[in-house]
Scaffold this motif. Structure first.
Motif, PDB file in Angstrom:
ATOM      1  N   ARG A 140     -15.575   8.072 -18.744  1.00 25.55           N
ATOM      2  CA  ARG A 140     -15.303   6.575 -19.149  1.00 25.55           C
ATOM      3  C   ARG A 140     -13.911   6.821 -19.771  1.00 25.55           C
ATOM      4  N   ILE A 141     -13.594   7.694 -20.702  1.00 29.73           N
ATOM      5  CA  ILE A 141     -12.189   7.894 -21.287  1.00 29.73           C
ATOM      6  C   ILE A 141     -11.296   8.239 -20.322  1.00 29.73           C
ATOM      7  N   ARG A 142     -11.580   9.036 -19.179  1.00 27.28           N
ATOM      8  CA  ARG A 142     -10.389   9.338 -17.960  1.00 27.28           C
ATOM      9  C   ARG A 142     -10.151   7.784 -17.217  1.00 27.28           C
ATOM     10  N   ASN A 143     -11.272   6.975 -17.189  1.00 25.00           N
ATOM     11  CA  ASN A 143     -11.122   5.749 -16.534  1.00 25.00           C
ATOM     12  C   ASN A 143     -10.115   4.854 -17.262  1.00 25.00           C
ATOM     13  N   ARG A 144     -10.655   4.832 -18.572  1.00 21.28           N
ATOM     14  CA  ARG A 144      -9.901   3.565 -19.498  1.00 21.28           C
ATOM     15  C   ARG A 144      -8.387   4.157 -19.960  1.00 21.28           C
ATOM     16  N   LYS A 145      -8.519   5.556 -20.367  1.00 19.61           N
ATOM     17  CA  LYS A 145      -7.349   5.770 -21.414  1.00 19.61           C
ATOM     18  C   LYS A 145      -6.310   6.769 -20.360  1.00 19.61           C
ATOM     19  N   ILE A 146      -6.661   7.272 -19.452  1.00 24.04           N
ATOM     20  CA  ILE A 146      -5.781   8.331 -19.032  1.00 24.04           C
ATOM     21  C   ILE A 146      -5.566   8.301 -17.330  1.00 24.04           C
ATOM     22  N   GLY A 147      -4.075   8.329 -17.015  1.00 21.48           N
ATOM     23  CA  GLY A 147      -3.903   8.053 -15.669  1.00 21.48           C
ATOM     24  C   GLY A 147      -3.619   9.544 -15.169  1.00 21.48           C
ATOM     25  N   PHE A 148      -3.857   9.761 -13.860  1.00 27.58           N
ATOM     26  CA  PHE A 148      -3.413  11.336 -13.287  1.00 27.58           C
ATOM     27  C   PHE A 148      -2.597  10.930 -12.100  1.00 27.58           C
ATOM     28  N   VAL A 149      -1.508  12.005 -12.096  1.00 27.07           N
ATOM     29  CA  VAL A 149      -0.623  11.847 -10.892  1.00 27.07           C
ATOM     30  C   VAL A 149      -0.558  13.521 -10.639  1.00 27.07           C
ATOM     31  N   PHE A 150      -1.062  13.853  -9.220  1.00 26.57           N
ATOM     32  CA  PHE A 150      -0.980  15.221  -8.801  1.00 26.57           C
ATOM     33  C   PHE A 150       0.048  15.559  -7.775  1.00 26.57           C
ATOM     34  N   GLN A 151       0.383  16.789  -7.847  1.00 23.94           N
ATOM     35  CA  GLN A 151       1.299  17.469  -6.739  1.00 23.94           C
ATOM     36  C   GLN A 151       1.009  16.990  -5.318  1.00 23.94           C
ATOM     37  N   GLY A 152      -0.315  17.068  -5.064  1.00 24.52           N
ATOM     38  CA  GLY A 152      -0.651  16.557  -3.654  1.00 24.52           C
ATOM     39  C   GLY A 152      -0.944  15.218  -3.481  1.00 24.52           C
ATOM     40  N   ARG A 177       4.431   7.342  -5.228  1.00 24.00           N
ATOM     41  CA  ARG A 177       4.478   6.090  -6.142  1.00 24.00           C
ATOM     42  C   ARG A 177       3.192   5.255  -6.121  1.00 24.00           C
ATOM     43  N   VAL A 178       2.414   5.327  -4.891  1.00 24.22           N
ATOM     44  CA  VAL A 178       1.015   4.866  -4.906  1.00 24.22           C
ATOM     45  C   VAL A 178       0.178   5.534  -5.761  1.00 24.22           C
ATOM     46  N   ALA A 179       0.253   6.904  -5.957  1.00 25.05           N
ATOM     47  CA  ALA A 179      -0.458   7.830  -6.881  1.00 25.05           C
ATOM     48  C   ALA A 179      -0.046   7.140  -8.532  1.00 25.05           C
ATOM     49  N   ILE A 180       1.177   7.037  -8.733  1.00 24.15           N
ATOM     50  CA  ILE A 180       1.486   6.518  -9.863  1.00 24.15           C
ATOM     51  C   ILE A 180       1.057   5.024 -10.108  1.00 24.15           C
ATOM     52  N   ALA A 181       1.250   4.171  -9.160  1.00 21.88           N
ATOM     53  CA  ALA A 181       0.472   2.803  -9.432  1.00 21.88           C
ATOM     54  C   ALA A 181      -1.140   3.098  -9.793  1.00 21.88           C
ATOM     55  N   ARG A 182      -1.688   4.048  -9.006  1.00 19.50           N
ATOM     56  CA  ARG A 182      -3.286   3.968  -9.441  1.00 19.50           C
ATOM     57  C   ARG A 182      -3.178   4.675 -10.644  1.00 19.50           C
ATOM     58  N   ALA A 183      -2.329   5.642 -11.164  1.00 26.18           N
ATOM     59  CA  ALA A 183      -2.505   6.010 -12.719  1.00 26.18           C
ATOM     60  C   ALA A 183      -2.183   4.727 -13.653  1.00 26.18           C
ATOM     61  N   LEU A 184      -1.491   3.829 -13.338  1.00 23.64           N
ATOM     62  CA  LEU A 184      -0.941   2.656 -14.321  1.00 23.64           C
ATOM     63  C   LEU A 184      -2.120   1.623 -14.315  1.00 23.64           C
ATOM     64  N   ILE A 185      -2.917   1.614 -13.124  1.00 18.76           N
ATOM     65  CA  ILE A 185      -3.508   0.289 -13.087  1.00 18.76           C
ATOM     66  C   ILE A 185      -4.213  -0.090 -14.016  1.00 18.76           C
ATOM     67  N   ASN A 186      -4.960   0.906 -14.873  1.00 17.74           N
ATOM     68  CA  ASN A 186      -5.939   0.389 -16.167  1.00 17.74           C
ATOM     69  C   ASN A 186      -5.324   0.241 -17.612  1.00 17.74           C
ATOM     70  N   ASN A 187      -3.777   0.253 -17.385  1.00 15.20           N
ATOM     71  CA  ASN A 187      -3.018   0.276 -18.685  1.00 15.20           C
ATOM     72  C   ASN A 187      -3.623   1.572 -19.510  1.00 15.20           C
ATOM     73  N   PRO A 188      -3.264   2.729 -18.998  1.00 15.20           N
ATOM     74  CA  PRO A 188      -3.502   4.010 -19.921  1.00 15.20           C
ATOM     75  C   PRO A 188      -2.729   4.121 -20.897  1.00 15.20           C
ATOM     76  N   SER A 189      -3.254   4.840 -21.918  1.00 12.31           N
ATOM     77  CA  SER A 189      -2.298   5.435 -23.133  1.00 12.31           C
ATOM     78  C   SER A 189      -1.551   6.552 -22.582  1.00 12.31           C
ATOM     79  N   LEU A 190      -2.052   7.033 -21.687  1.00 15.26           N
ATOM     80  CA  LEU A 190      -1.773   8.444 -21.207  1.00 15.26           C
ATOM     81  C   LEU A 190      -1.596   8.716 -19.933  1.00 15.26           C
ATOM     82  N   VAL A 191      -0.521   9.308 -19.560  1.00 14.96           N
ATOM     83  CA  VAL A 191      -0.222   9.634 -17.954  1.00 14.96           C
ATOM     84  C   VAL A 191      -0.081  11.120 -17.908  1.00 14.96           C
ATOM     85  N   LEU A 192      -0.813  11.836 -17.129  1.00 12.35           N
ATOM     86  CA  LEU A 192      -0.758  13.310 -17.052  1.00 12.35           C
ATOM     87  C   LEU A 192      -0.245  13.608 -15.573  1.00 12.35           C
ATOM     88  N   ALA A 193       0.719  14.033 -15.241  1.00 13.45           N
ATOM     89  CA  ALA A 193       1.282  14.412 -14.097  1.00 13.45           C
ATOM     90  C   ALA A 193       1.531  15.953 -13.912  1.00 13.45           C
TER      91      ALA A 193
END
Lengths: 270, 405
Positions: A100-112, A170-186
């Motif tokens: 739930r925390i990952r879903n609401r507060k964190i966005g992930f951007v991966f190398q691949g 960029r699509v991956a970043i958009a996915r990471a941002l969609i839930n207005n997270p407080s934190l993005v991990l790249a």
């Protein structure tokens, strides 16, 4: 020297207005038990990260930075120590709560990139919203908006195979941002990209960090990329070796102007 | 995730590998199709038995004179003289479960017409007899109560008797001789062929029971009472009430055996129908083994799918899918797969039973509840065989899954 500074921080976070750390880790340990040997991936990390900080995490492979990112990303739990995310002690959370925390507060951007294949950009971006019960119409609306922010308006229905590496990221970043997270991990988001595209991605991160006070943690090998952050944390042998602000911070928007322009569509075909 | 979204995601995932999906479904399609087809053939056969049962008569309860024991020597059935016309009347009046009654007298006789003769069984009865047995007259008419009262020399003859005595001649209004007495043939019975128990039903002559009593057998008692219960469910209670009534009328003490026998041909035919049902069940269970094999195919493909999509599972978990979400996704995929297969299998089964019906001339009938059960069962197969792969997917560690090559 920075470690001493950190140790002088208060042990327990009490929510205060202003500069409450978004991430506060205390004496974080992670030990992998591989039967006969025990691997100490993290040997006591203490770190505070404030809202809106853009932190580059560096270190050789095996330095513990990936383990640290997994813990900060709530994908794993520490063996010892505590981790407060926005004042909540998430180190004790159950798997379901972590999801739930990952879903609401964190966005992930991966190398691949890790986009779903044979799935359109919009559907990739709306994926996190599926798991928090947002209606289909609302999902599509927000996904289109997120794609616009990362500069992919007009390519909403493209599949990953029809997009260049930079566009996929960029699509991956958009996915990471969609839930207005407080934190993005790249995690090495530019590892698979050429230098100009890398700078473009960093421009997006810098813009988001500034405009939205988004906190970004970026793992990278490249000092050139780390220059775009405003703080660099260096890991070695499971410990923080160095933690200092970036002095000669580079503005990605400025750097882009000095680089020769590349036609997006041409790049797409390569 | 709401249900329509879950199903949409499942359909999308299945559509990505159309060939594989089709082949996996084939297992379930064949399984369900085989079960539906077997059940249809069994149901058709059972309907045929039911049809025969209906032809047998109108919920018949048959009361025959029983054996008596005289000084320890037990005589065969029909040996008693205790069954009377009054018993028949009493049954009709005092057993509300019985709607019609015909007293009956039987005798084996030699029938002569011209230079032909034939040995057959003559049955004496009342006009209700043909209604009780649902036995129409093909040609001519039946006798009336008036002719019963008069013990008239009239008779109805069965097809076998017609063939043996008359050949192609029309028997109606002709006169046959039985025990040197002339009897006018007033009607020919419709052919009934073999009874479910193998007797030639058409080898018979029917005439008023009074005529048989007085002119052929020379008795004043009767051999049997043919009763019609008001419904199929009333047969059994009617049997018990009749038994009680007759014991009372015959003044039998509690320790004495019945001096009559009550039978219901429906009961016997039911035994036959039961045997047919067991056969159908056996065949259907063999057919459902292929459904099981189809289910294993689903499990196999789902396991492959989970392995192939490990990274996707990792991504979904990273963006917030819980174990339950992932489990639900794969379980619903397996269920959609088996449900689609099950539905296609129902269509195949119906088509196959129509084919069997037209090619082999077997009666088939697909019972609607079989369709419902088949579809539910295939959903069950999906859940059962999809559970393990779904569980495996849900148990994946997101970190490992994201790193999976």
């Amino acid at each position: 020297m920075p470690e001493e500074v950190l140790e002088s921080q208060p042990e327990i976070v009490t929510p205060r207005d202003g500069a409450t750390p978004i991430i506060q880790v205390e004496n974080l340990h992670k030990t992998y038990d591989l039967g006969e040997v025990q691997v100490h991936a993290l040997r006591g990390i203490s770190l505070d990260i404030l809202p809106g900080e853009f932190v580059a995490i560096m270190g050789a492979s095996g330095s513990g930075k990936s383990t640290f990112m997994n813990l900060v990303g709530c994908l794993d739990r520490p063996t010892r120590g505590r981790y407060f995310l926005e004042g909540q002690d998430v180190s004790t959370f159950a798997k379901r709560e972590l999801a739930r925390i990952r879903n609401r507060k964190i966005g992930f951007v991966f190398q691949g990139f890790n986009l779903l294949p044979r799935t359109s950009a919009v559907e990739n971006v709306e994926l996190p919203l599926i798991y928090c019960g947002v209606s289909h119409e609302e999902r599509v609306k927000r996904a289109r908006e997120a794609l616009r922010i990362v500069g992919l308006a007009g390519r909403e229905d493209h599949h990953p195979s029809q997009l260049s590496g930079g566009q996929q990221q960029r699509v991956a970043i958009a996915r990471a941002l969609i839930n207005n997270p407080s934190l993005v991990l790249a995690d090495e988001p530019t590892g698979n990209l050429d230098s100009r595209t890398s700078v473009e991605i960093m421009e997006i991160f810098q813009r988001l960090s500034k405009e939205r006070t988004l906190t970004i943690l970026l793992v990278t090998h490249e000092p050139d990329i780390a220059r775009f952050a405003n703080r660099v944390v260096l890991f070695r042998d499971g410990k923080v070796r160095r933690d200092e602000p970036v002095e000669d911070r580079a503005e990605a928007a400025e750097v882009l102007k000095t680089l020769p322009a590349i036609d997006e569509d041409e790049e797409e075909e390569s | 995730m709401d249900l329509p979204a879950v199903i949409r995601v499942a359909l999308r995932a299945l559509a990505r590998n159309k060939m594989r999906t089709a082949l996996t479904m084939l297992g379930i399609i064949i399984g369900v199709g085989a079960v539906i087809c077997t059940v249809a053939i069994g149901e058709g056969a059972s309907n045929q038995v039911q049809e025969q049962l209906r032809n047998l008569g109108d919920n018949i309860v048959f009361v025959a004179a029983g054996s008596v024991s005289q000084r320890g020597v037990r005589m065969g059935s029909s040996a008693t003289k205790t069954l009377t016309l009054a018993d028949a009347k009493a049954i009709l009046q005092q057993v509300p479960m019985v709607s019609r009654v015909s007293p009956g007298v039987g005798a084996q006789v030699q029938v002569i017409y011209g230079n032909q003769n034939w040995n057959t069984r003559v049955r004496g009865a009342s006009p209700e007899y043909l209604e009780i047995r649902r036995w129409p007259v093909a040609n001519g008419g039946s006798f009336s109560q008036h002719e019963v009262d008069a013990a008239a020399n009239v008779c109805l003859i069965g097809q076998t008797v017609v063939e043996n005595l008359f050949g192609s001649e029309d028997p109606v209004s002709k006169t046959v001789r039985i025990q040197n007495l002339p009897f006018r043939v007033i009607g020919v019975l419709a052919s009934r062929g073999q009874s479910p128990f193998g007797q030639d039903e058409d080898d018979t002559i029917i005439m008023p029971f009074t005529t048989v009593q007085k002119k052929i057998a020379g008795i004043d008692w009767i051999n049997f009472i043919m009763c019609s219960a008001i419904s199929a469910d009333a047969i059994h209670p009617a049997e018990q009430q009749i038994a009680g009534l007759l014991r009372q009328r015959h003044r039998l003490r509690a320790d004495e055996d019945d001096d009559f026998i009550i039978r219901s041909p429906t009961d016997l035919a039911n035994v036959q129908a039961q045997a047919g049902r067991i056969m159908t069940l056996l065949l259907a269970s063999i057919a459902s083994v292929s459904l099981l094999v189809g289910g294993i195919g689903i499990m196999n493909i789902m396991l492959v799918s989970v392995t192939e999509r490990t990274r996707e599972i990792g991504v979904r978990m990273a963006v917030g899918a819980t174990e339950q979400d992932v489990q639900m996704q794969f379980l619903s995929e397996a269920m959609v797969l088996s449900l689609l297969g099950g539905s296609a299998g129902v269509l195949l089964g119906i088509a196959a039973s129509v084919g069997v019906s037209s090619m082999l001339q077997w009666p088939t009938s697909v019972p609607p509840q079989a369709i419902v059960i088949a579809v539910l069962f295939s959903a069950g197969v999906g859940i059962f065989f999809g559970y393990y792969p779904a569980r495996k997917a849900a148990r994946l560690d997101p970190i490992e899954a994201l790193r999976y090559e």
